[in-house]
Scaffold this motif. Sequence first.
Motif, PDB file in Angstrom:
ATOM      1  N   LYS A   1       0.837  -1.210   0.000  1.00 16.38           N
ATOM      2  CA  LYS A   1       0.000   0.000   0.000  1.00 16.38           C
ATOM      3  C   LYS A   1       0.866   1.251   0.000  1.00 16.38           C
ATOM      4  O   LYS A   1       0.701   2.147  -0.836  1.00 16.38           O
ATOM      5  N   SER A   2       1.810   1.299   0.958  1.00 17.71           N
ATOM      6  CA  SER A   2       2.675   2.481   1.042  1.00 17.71           C
ATOM      7  C   SER A   2       3.485   2.637  -0.230  1.00 17.71           C
ATOM      8  O   SER A   2       3.659   3.743  -0.737  1.00 17.71           O
ATOM      9  N   THR A   3       3.989   1.515  -0.745  1.00 13.98           N
ATOM     10  CA  THR A   3       4.803   1.573  -1.950  1.00 13.98           C
ATOM     11  C   THR A   3       4.001   2.175  -3.101  1.00 13.98           C
ATOM     12  O   THR A   3       4.488   3.044  -3.821  1.00 13.98           O
TER      13      THR A   3
ATOM     14  N   PHE B   1      -2.570  10.212   1.804  1.00 11.54           N
ATOM     15  CA  PHE B   1      -2.437   9.974   3.247  1.00 11.54           C
ATOM     16  C   PHE B   1      -1.891   8.573   3.449  1.00 11.54           C
ATOM     17  O   PHE B   1      -2.458   7.608   2.944  1.00 11.54           O
ATOM     18  N   ASP B   2      -0.809   8.436   4.206  1.00  4.54           N
ATOM     19  CA  ASP B   2      -0.302   7.099   4.530  1.00  4.54           C
ATOM     20  C   ASP B   2      -0.564   6.810   6.000  1.00  4.54           C
ATOM     21  O   ASP B   2       0.161   7.275   6.869  1.00  4.54           O
ATOM     22  N   GLU B   3      -1.576   6.039   6.248  1.00  2.00           N
ATOM     23  CA  GLU B   3      -1.979   5.672   7.614  1.00  2.00           C
ATOM     24  C   GLU B   3      -1.877   6.850   8.562  1.00  2.00           C
ATOM     25  O   GLU B   3      -1.166   6.792   9.562  1.00  2.00           O
ATOM     26  N   PRO B   4      -2.591   7.916   8.301  1.00  2.00           N
ATOM     27  CA  PRO B   4      -2.377   9.130   9.089  1.00  2.00           C
ATOM     28  C   PRO B   4      -2.885   9.013  10.521  1.00  2.00           C
ATOM     29  O   PRO B   4      -2.461   9.773  11.370  1.00  2.00           O
TER      30      PRO B   4
HETATM   31 MG   LIG Z   1       2.786   1.262   4.987  1.00  2.00          MG
END
Ligand SMILES: [Mg+2]
Lengths: 334, 292
Positions: free
Chosen positions: A42-44, A157-160
Amino acid sequence: MGHIILENVKKRFGEVTVIPPLDLEINDGEFVVFVGPSGCGKSTLLRLIAGLEDVTGGRIIIDGKDATSVPPARRGLAMVFQSYALYPHMSVRKNIAFPLRMARLERAEIDRRVKAAAEVLNLTDYLDRRPGQLSGGQRQRVAIGRAIVREPAAFLFDEPLSNLDAALRVGMRLEISELHKRLETTMIYVTHDQVEAMTMADKIVVLRAGNIEQVGSPLELYRNPRNLFVAGFIGSPKMNLINGSIAAQHGAETIGIRPEHIFASSEGGEWHGKVSVSEHLGSDTFFHVTCDGIPEPVTVRVGGEVDLHYGDDIWLTPDPNHLHRFDTQGLRVA
Amino acid sequence: MATQHSRSAARLMLAPAVVLLLGWMLVPLTLTLYLSFKKYLPLRGDSLQNGLEWVGFENYARFISSSAFWPSVQATLIIVGGVLLITVVLGVLLAILLDQPIWGQGIVRLFVIAPFFVMPTVSALVWKNMLMDPINGIFAHLWRFFGATPVSWLSDASVQSIILIVSWQWLPFATLILLTAIQSLDSEQLEAAEMDGASPLARFFYIVLPHLSRAITIVILIQTIFLLSIFAEIFVTTGGSFGTRTLTYLIFQRVVDSQNIGLGSAGGVYAIILANIVAIFLMRIVGKNLDR
Ligand SMILES: [Mg+2]
Ligand SMILES: Nc1ncnc2c1ncn2[C@@H]1O[C@H](COP(=O)(O)OP(=O)(O)OP(=O)(O)O)[C@@H](O)[C@H]1O
């Protein structure tokens, strides 16, 4: 503004393929949530869209222009990081103003935009503090403030909310949703909390090992999961998945039934079992039931307070309208 | 240190160290102070057994009125300042370089740190005889190779040479401290700045440098303490001539060459005062970085 297309996007780290070729379209103004288990990419994927990682193959098109090799700053996207990534030696005001200063805007314009953002986010009283003197929720808002002053085409947004406590998370969830309604800007939001995914998203993208398992609105995914993975991933508590002879009776390899779609009775029904653990949440009660002929305990939701205890007999009847059937490949059978 | 009990336990455990440190500092300090008020010329038959003559502030007056005093203070400050400047600037650049993933990182880091383990006397000798010698030195060969006249470093550019040698010795220290500081920088901050449109140079000045400010402060303070008292490098290379006579070196000459211990002690007290002035000055400028 804020229309993003991923075409055949691929990412490898050395020998490891994290994202196999993947296609995705994100429409202008949509709130898209990427969900999936930890390590699924996901982050990638988000960082590829942001431009913080180079794609190994494929194209990223933002607002009709090929942005694959455009540096992050010029893609017109703003990102809110999981760790907030505030600049610790700058005041809140300077943090929020930083992207504007880098864009060489005029002083007056910078001040105006910072003030406006601070008002929207309830930060006016904290403008002269350092990030270290703020609470987690306030820091989160500063990070969002730094993103909105740039008036980006899309927010990433990355897991904010993963560093916030449960109560604050609910509050911030609402604030971000409201912000989206007000700004009508595209937002891409990564989380592995499926409550966040269900409540905020216009469109959920379920990822597993870099593959898109299903794309759809929260209710679509809830009602018609395309395969076993999505069925098990969306919904809380998880869908009961039952194999064997009971599934065969329904003409499937596996059947799935959500806890809220099972009718429980102490007199009689389709499946007989005994109550093992019960979880009372006040509004609902969840029973874990050990049924005859089903190896896994079955979770069932019962409204309100029910007087059943450990070891009591219970009969369960699945609602046939909400029964999901899957074939040997784990794909949904209509 | 929350409870009464843990506080007193802490005090008890600190006590030996404090006593030792006090003894370590106080004994030489009192002795220096005591001797600075006495006439003490061992070659003229003065000795502690026979009792020394009390001369008041005469030693102080003589030391400060000597024509070598102010130049020595100046030389000290120039050398300390020059070395600080070079080690901090190059240290930051080297630290950034060493932080990049490069091939053979471990070996490169080892090489960068190596000069710190060479004894000052040895490194000064190496610099003097191998590198800076106007006839056989590597620099001289290099100059001749390019058709230039070799520079006699230690007499014509003596202060610069000393600064160069001492910087070479202290650069590893600065690099090491700054490298650990750079490694503790959250990479997401740099990425956030990148997304915010900061160029590499802007990222350096707005993010990296402020992050390093505390480490730079520590490097400056620690190095100053040691640099004020450099000795071997001067002794081995110029012997204090050509404008390289620092305060430390002047004191040494007064005590050893002219065998005037009282005068040397008075110089020692001046050195303490100078060190304190420099320290106060530094704390004013950079010390506020520490209490953040
Ligand atoms: Mg991540
Ligand atoms: N720089 C990198 N080098 C090598 N592998 C990496 C790198 N970054 C990520 N990976 C790998 O890529 C995979 C996906 O990582 P990613 O951070 O995208 O997961 P994620 O879905 O965001 O997980 P989480 O929910 O835990 O944040 C992981 O298996 C990870 O080990």
